[in-house]
Design an enzyme around this catalytic site. Structure first.
Site, PDB file in Angstrom:
ATOM      1  N   GLU A 153      67.757  16.714  15.211  1.00  8.41           N
ATOM      2  CA  GLU A 153      67.416  15.035  14.969  1.00  8.41           C
ATOM      3  C   GLU A 153      68.211  14.450  16.155  1.00  8.41           C
ATOM      4  O   GLU A 153      68.703  13.265  16.278  1.00  8.41           O
ATOM      5  CB  GLU A 153      68.263  14.648  14.013  1.00  8.41           C
ATOM      6  CG  GLU A 153      67.646  15.291  12.629  1.00  8.41           C
ATOM      7  CD  GLU A 153      66.370  14.956  12.497  1.00  8.41           C
ATOM      8  OE1 GLU A 153      65.931  14.181  12.812  1.00  8.41           O
ATOM      9  OE2 GLU A 153      65.765  15.695  11.506  1.00  8.41           O
ATOM     10  N   LEU A 154      68.285  15.142  17.425  1.00  7.24           N
ATOM     11  CA  LEU A 154      68.704  14.691  18.657  1.00  7.24           C
ATOM     12  C   LEU A 154      70.317  14.469  18.369  1.00  7.24           C
ATOM     13  O   LEU A 154      71.029  13.488  19.149  1.00  7.24           O
ATOM     14  CB  LEU A 154      68.288  13.467  19.017  1.00  7.24           C
ATOM     15  CG  LEU A 154      68.089  13.231  20.832  1.00  7.24           C
ATOM     16  CD1 LEU A 154      67.318  14.366  21.126  1.00  7.24           C
ATOM     17  CD2 LEU A 154      67.289  11.963  21.103  1.00  7.24           C
TER      18      LEU A 154
END
Lengths: 398, 400
Positions: A153-154
């Site tokens: 999810e970065l």
């Protein structure tokens, strides 16, 4: 200094193993958590086949075509280990297209955790094992070795950059979130606080989300978004690099084919090449080409999720906290047991999507479909998950 | 406005809804005359109360209101559990209807508004005598009360249908109820408007400290699962007990409390014994006011397993007090709330699964409680009154 400005595409490819509607009566009787075979959105095979048909196959054919048509075109991908596994089993055609893309030598594959987990924030040992397992799989399937890292999810924090530098990565990806950047633009490379060599690539979320979220939104003043218009926006953007990071399902799944998303993708390279100062580059090439402009200090977790850009979509309510704490609390017992199937099930239960399905912050009046979940409600997601976890605990003899 | 019950003399949601709605309408500037068939010690400063059995109100002949006498078997209970309206309910309904015209003629009004079939007759007569528009508010239908089309009373059905046909507008407490009105009563969908019930401080049961027994049981490690409502077919008490039996097989530290009175009460006590769970089920009889409040607060989970529930105001009461809730999907309230657990009333396994999860898994009841009370706070009577206001406005406009 180099006067070329780069456009850097990174596409995230991921599908979780969704937990079936696992009931209390199944505890102790059914050790299969992910094998829904019905007509529901919990049937993992059905979803992978559908997404492959609607998105992965047509989009990758297009990318392959563009790479052949434009020698200067570049892309990069990050695949979770579990999506690669599922494609191997249920959509080999899609996996084969991905291989052809990587074989051109102009598509980079990034490093991440095998199980698309948030392990970095809960167990460093488990995190490293998952990254190593992912690296092995990427090497086996694509024959390449990731040099740039992106976390689930970065999600990003200073200590993740410290770890990545220590592990030999040349670069790392994060969200270009204004409250942290302040006056600084995401269109430059930065040096993470406390590191010496590694470079930080930041997502230009405005331009990325124009494609990923707003492309088909008729209430958007810029609708319809043409490749020509977007090419001009890229052309008039300052800085060294424009990093366009998004879910690969944008093409054909989030934005359906009839929105014109594939036509848009097809025409975009030609529009970019109209400006001789713009070129496409992979993250590793961007890192080699540009110098860092400044330090960036992110002491708290930043992700690419919703307006909060933190972890609250995954661990924002008591259910999510209970679930994630309990799964990681089993680590020692699972490792000690040394049972491959049990280890695999425990790891599949770490995938971030499970916790996302339990998120209640958007689950308000009329907003039920504002995010994607295969469950009737976040509460149903939690109950199925916790029942499966109870069974896992039983198998551990706990 | 013709009603039938009003707190503290009420048996269920209808009285509470009348309280919440009249209060919120008066805040919007409405002057209300609330008519009840019988003199009772009720009152509220925002409405004028008129009772149809006062000496100055003469019962007059009712035309074209065919209805048999003396076949009624329904009883309306008061706060003390004693019947307010006798066994001859139809007699009361007809007497009430016959006074409608007279009362309306004395009171200067713009709109006639009648709550449920018991008041429809009075509303129709009042509208006919004054020429004013009629709005009927449907809180429940005969289909809900009978748990389906089997055994519905054709006379009650006829009164409901006639009231809805004659009315200028019909207000339904849910889409669920609107569907029944359109499908089973043949009323045009455009004429039926949905206004969900609300909840606010004035309609909440008040706090008290009388139920020490429940608190003791809780302290000794029991989880308490609560049924609160009339013990009658429509409310699904038998499903509650079947679920209790299933839960008990998995977790003996769960106690089931059945609160309320009704025609199936004795039958349910026998049924609990038959299922072998008599030691796990407590029957409290009818509770109201502060006891109700305490029941909600003491419970780990409130369950409403209704077979057919037009709305289900108790769900909002429990949510507002922070008690996790499990409701049947066959209820109107389930379309209005998100932060509850939902199951089909007949799916005993699914309900069991959910009850055991609330009792067994950390975080679930906390999340339901936090989100549920916040959600219930947004579902106010003011919001409902606003919608009713629009409907009244449109009815008046179309009459001009």
């Amino acid at each position: 200094m180099n006067s070329m400005r780069t456009v850097c595409f990174y596409f995230q490819v991921h599908q979780p193993y969704r937990v079936k509607r696992y009931r209390v009566f199944d505890i102790g009787n059914d050790p299969e958590y992910f094998n829904d075979r019905g007509e529901t959105n919990l049937n993992n095979r059905r979803i992978v086949e559908k997404v492959a048909q609607k998105s992965y196959i047509p989009a990758t054919r297009m990318i392959l075509y563009l790479l052949r048509a434009h020698p200067e075109f570049r892309v990069s991908f990050s695949f979770s280990g579990i999506v690669l596994e599922q494609l191997e089993r249920w959509a080999p055609e899609a996996l084969d297209l991905f291989k052809q893309v990587v074989d051109t030598g102009r598509a980079e594959v990034l490093g991440e955790t095998y199980y698309h987990s948030l392990a970095f924030f809960y167990s460093r040992g488990e995190f490293e094992r998952q990254v190593a397992k992912h690296r092995e799989l990427v090497r086996r399937i694509f024959g390449v070795w990731p040099r740039v890292f992106r976390n689930t999810e970065l999600s990003y924090r200073n200590d993740l950059a410290h770890w990545a530098e220590g592990s030999g990565y040349a670069g790392i990806l994060a969200e270009g979130w204004d409250p942290i950047l302040g006056w600084r633009s995401p269109n430059y490379l930065y040096r993470p606080q406390g590191t010496e060599r590694i470079k930080l690539l930041l997502k230009n979320y405005k331009l990325s989300d124009d494609i990923a979220f707003r492309f088909s939104s008729r209430s958007w003043s810029e609708w319809p978004l043409t490749a020509e218009k977007f090419g001009q926006w890229l052309s008039s953007s300052g800085g060294d690099t424009i990093n366009l990071f998004m879910d690969y399902e944008t093409f054909g799944e989030h934005q359906w084919e009839d929105t014109g998303i594939f036509k848009f993708l097809e025409r975009l390279p030609s529009e970019v090449f109209k400006n001789p100062e713009l070129c496409f580059r992979t993250p590793s090439e961007v890192i080699a080409l540009h110098d860092v402009k400044d330090h960036v200090d992110m002491q708290h977790v930043v992700t690419w999720a919703d307006t909060d850009r933190d972890l609250t979509a995954w661990v924002g309510n008591p259910m999510q906290e209970a679930a994630i704490n309990q799964i990681y609390a089993l680590e020692d017992a699972v490792l000690e047991k040394n049972d491959p199937k049990l280890l695999e099930d425990w790891r599949r239960l770490q995938t971030s999507d499970h916790f996302y399905y339990m998120c209640t912050k958007w689950f308000q009046d009329g907003d039920v479909h504002a995010y994607f979940s295969p469950y009737e409600s976040p509460y149903d997601a939690y109950i199925a998950y916790m029942n499966a976890l109870s069974d896992l605990r039983l198998r551990l003899g706990k | 406005m013709f009603g039938w019950e009003f707190p503290p003399h009420h048996s269920g949601g209808l009285g509470i809804a009348c309280l919440g709605l009249t209060r919120a309408l008066s805040a919007l500037g409405y002057q209300l005359v609330f008519v009840m068939p019988k003199k009772l010690p009720v009152g509220a400063q925002w409405a004028k109360f008129v009772f149809a059995d006062m000496p100055e109100v003469k019962a007059i002949g009712v035309h074209s209101f065919a209805m048999p006498y003396g076949t009624g078997t329904r009883v309306v209970y008061g706060q003390d559990g004693a019947p307010v309206y006798g066994w001859n309910l139809y007699g009361e309904v007809v007497r009430y209807a016959s006074t409608g015209a007279q009362i309306a003629a004395r009171e200067d009004c713009d709109v006639i508004y009648a709550h449920d079939w018991l008041s429809f007759g009075a509303g129709i007569e009042a509208a006919r005598a004054t020429g004013k528009p009629l709005i009927v508010h449907v809180h429940a239908t005969e289909y809900d009360r009978c748990g389906g089309p089997w055994g519905i009373n054709p006379d009650v059905y006829a009164i409901e249908k006639r009231g809805m046909e004659i009315a200028d507008a019909v207000i339904a407490v849910s889409e669920y109820t609107k569907n029944i009105i359109v499908r089973e009563y043949g009323i045009r969908a455009e004429k039926v408007h949905v206004v969900h019930n609300g909840i606010d401080a004035a309609t909440m049961p008040q706090a008290g400290t009388t139920l020490s027994r429940l608190r003791e049981l809780k302290r000794s490690g029991y989880a308490i699962v609560l049924f609160l409502g009339r013990v009658t077919l429509q409310k699904g008490p038998d499903y509650f007990l079947r679920v209790a039996q299933r839960v008990r097989q998995k977790n003996p530290k769960v106690l089931f409390v059945m609160s309320g009175s009704g025609d199936m009460e004795a039958q349910m006590m026998r049924y609990a014994a038959q299922l072998g769970i008599a030691d796990k089920v407590l029957f409290t009889g009818f509770v109201s006011g502060s006891e109700r409040h305490e029941m909600y607060v003491a419970a780990n989970l409130f369950v409403m397993p209704s077979v057919s529930e037009p709305f289900g105001i108790t769900t909002l009461e429990a949510m507002r007090l922070g008690t996790p809730v499990l409701i049947s999907k066959q209820s109107g309230v389930s379309e209005a709330v998100n932060h509850v657990l939902k199951a089909d009333f007949w799916d005993v396994e699914d309900m069991t699964n959910k009850i055991l999860a609330v009792v067994g898994y950390a975080g679930l009841s906390e999340t339901l409680s936090q989100n549920g009370s916040r959600e219930a706070e947004g579902l106010t009577w003011d919001r409902a009154a606003q919608k009713v206001d629009n409907i009244i406005e449109n009815v008046l406009k179309s009459r001009v």
